[in-house]
Enzyme design. Sequence first.
Site, PDB file in Angstrom:
ATOM      1  N   CYS A 132      -5.408  -0.570   1.506  1.00  0.00           N
ATOM      2  CA  CYS A 132      -5.235   0.884   1.452  1.00  0.00           C
ATOM      3  C   CYS A 132      -4.364   1.257   0.256  1.00  0.00           C
ATOM      4  O   CYS A 132      -3.136   1.174   0.335  1.00  0.00           O
ATOM      5  CB  CYS A 132      -4.619   1.381   2.763  1.00  0.00           C
ATOM      6  SG  CYS A 132      -4.376   3.158   2.781  1.00  0.00           S
ATOM      7  N   CYS A 135      -1.926   4.147   0.884  1.00  0.00           N
ATOM      8  CA  CYS A 135      -0.719   3.799   1.648  1.00  0.00           C
ATOM      9  C   CYS A 135       0.237   2.972   0.783  1.00  0.00           C
ATOM     10  O   CYS A 135       1.435   3.183   0.819  1.00  0.00           O
ATOM     11  CB  CYS A 135      -1.066   2.972   2.887  1.00  0.00           C
ATOM     12  SG  CYS A 135      -2.627   3.393   3.658  1.00  0.00           S
ATOM     13  N   ASP A 136      -0.284   2.011   0.025  1.00  0.00           N
ATOM     14  CA  ASP A 136       0.578   1.013  -0.611  1.00  0.00           C
ATOM     15  C   ASP A 136       0.712   1.146  -2.126  1.00  0.00           C
ATOM     16  O   ASP A 136       1.612   0.537  -2.717  1.00  0.00           O
ATOM     17  CB  ASP A 136       0.046  -0.405  -0.294  1.00  0.00           C
ATOM     18  CG  ASP A 136      -0.040  -0.651   1.204  1.00  0.00           C
ATOM     19  OD1 ASP A 136       0.789  -0.077   1.934  1.00  0.00           O
ATOM     20  OD2 ASP A 136      -0.927  -1.396   1.645  1.00  0.00           O
TER      21      ASP A 136
END
Length: 304
Positions: A132, A135-136
Site C-alpha cells: 500500500c 499508507c507507507d
Amino acid sequence: MVYDLIIVGGGPAGITAGIYAARQKLNTLLITKSFGGQVARKAVAIENYPGFEEISGMELIQKFEKHLRKYKIEIERDSITKIKKIGKNFFVWTKSKNQFQARAVIIASGADPRPLEVPGEKKFIGRGVSYCSICDGPLFSNKIVAVIGGGNAGFETAIFLSKFVKKIYILEYALKVGADETNQERVKKTRKTEVITSAALKQIKGKEFVDSIVYQNRKSKKLNTLRVEGVFVEIGSQPATSFVKGLVDFNEKDEIKINPENNQTKTSGLFAAGDVTDVKDKQIIIAAGEGAKAALSTSNYLQK
Ligand SMILES: Cc1cc2nc3c(=O)[nH]c(=O)nc-3n(C[C@H](O)[C@H](O)[C@H](O)COP(=O)(O)OP(=O)(O)OC[C@H]3O[C@@H](n4cnc5c(N)ncnc54)[C@H](O)[C@@H]3O)c2cc1C
C-alpha cells in the site's frame, strides 16, 4: 439473535449493499476488516466515478462510509474466518471468536494484493515490503525503492511515490509494460523512474530492513542486484474467499460464480457482489452496482 442479513466487506460493493439493505428495512450486520478495500489503496486520483471528476480514493470511500452510517445498520470491525449453513440459517465466525447468525449473507470481500512469493517477502513485510503506497509511501522519503509490476497499478504507485522518494525502479516480468500511455507519460515526467522489463524478481534481501533485491534478466538469464530500501508490490490481486469454501463454486481465477441475474451463489440465501465474483470488469461503479443488486435480491429472497 438472528439477523436478516450479514454483509461481509466494507468496500464499494459491501457499503452499497448495506445502504440498500437498510432502505429495504432488513435487520443487517456489516462485518469488515477495514473500510475502503482496494479504493483506499488507490495511489492517484479516481477520475471515472460519476459525480466526481477527480477525487482521491480515501475521500471517496469516506463519503461512502458516511452515507452508510446515516442508516440503521450494525457494523463490526472484524475478519470473518468461516461461514456455514446449518438448517435454514447461516453461522458466521470471526477472528475475534465472535459468532453471528443470519437468514442470508452477501459476500463482498473483494480482493487482496497478490503476493510475490519470493524469499524475503514475508520476512520484510512492514520492514521495507509494502502492498500500500498510500499508507507507507511517506516513510520512504529520499530513499531508493522498487515497484514490482508494470501495469497501471505499478505505474500509478510510482507516480505517487515520486513525491517522496529519491529514485524508483519499476520491474516488469513481461517484455513490455502493461500500463497505458498516459501513465507511461506521467512516469517519464517524474524523471526519477527507471523501468526494467523482462525482470523476474528472485529475492528480497536485508538484515533488519530491506537493503536490496535480486532479479533475473529473463533474456540473458543474468542475476542482478539493486540496492533499494523499499519494495512496493503491485502484481494484481486475488479474491478474498478463504472463509467460504464448500458453499460456493469458483471459476479458474478463484472468483465466486454467481447467477448474474440475482447475484446468488450455488447456496440458497448466499449472495456475492463485486470483485470477489466472476463478474467480468472490476471497477468501483460496477462493484457498487452489484452490491445494490445483491441487496435487492436478498430482500426478495427473504420475503419469499
Ligand atoms: C491500485 C488500484 C487502483 C484502482 N483504480 C480504480 C479506478 O481508478 N477506478 C475504478 O473504478 N476502480 C479502480 N480499481 C478497482 C476498484 O478498487 C475495485 O473494483 C473495487 O474496490 C471493488 O470493490 P469491492 O467492494 O468488490 O472489493 P474491495 O474494494 O476489495 O473491498 C473488500 C472489503 O472486504 C473486506 N474483507 C476482505 N476479507 C474480509 C474478511 N475475511 N472478513 C471481513 N472483511 C473482509 C476488506 O477489508 C474490504 O473492506 C482499482 C483497484 C486497485 C487495486
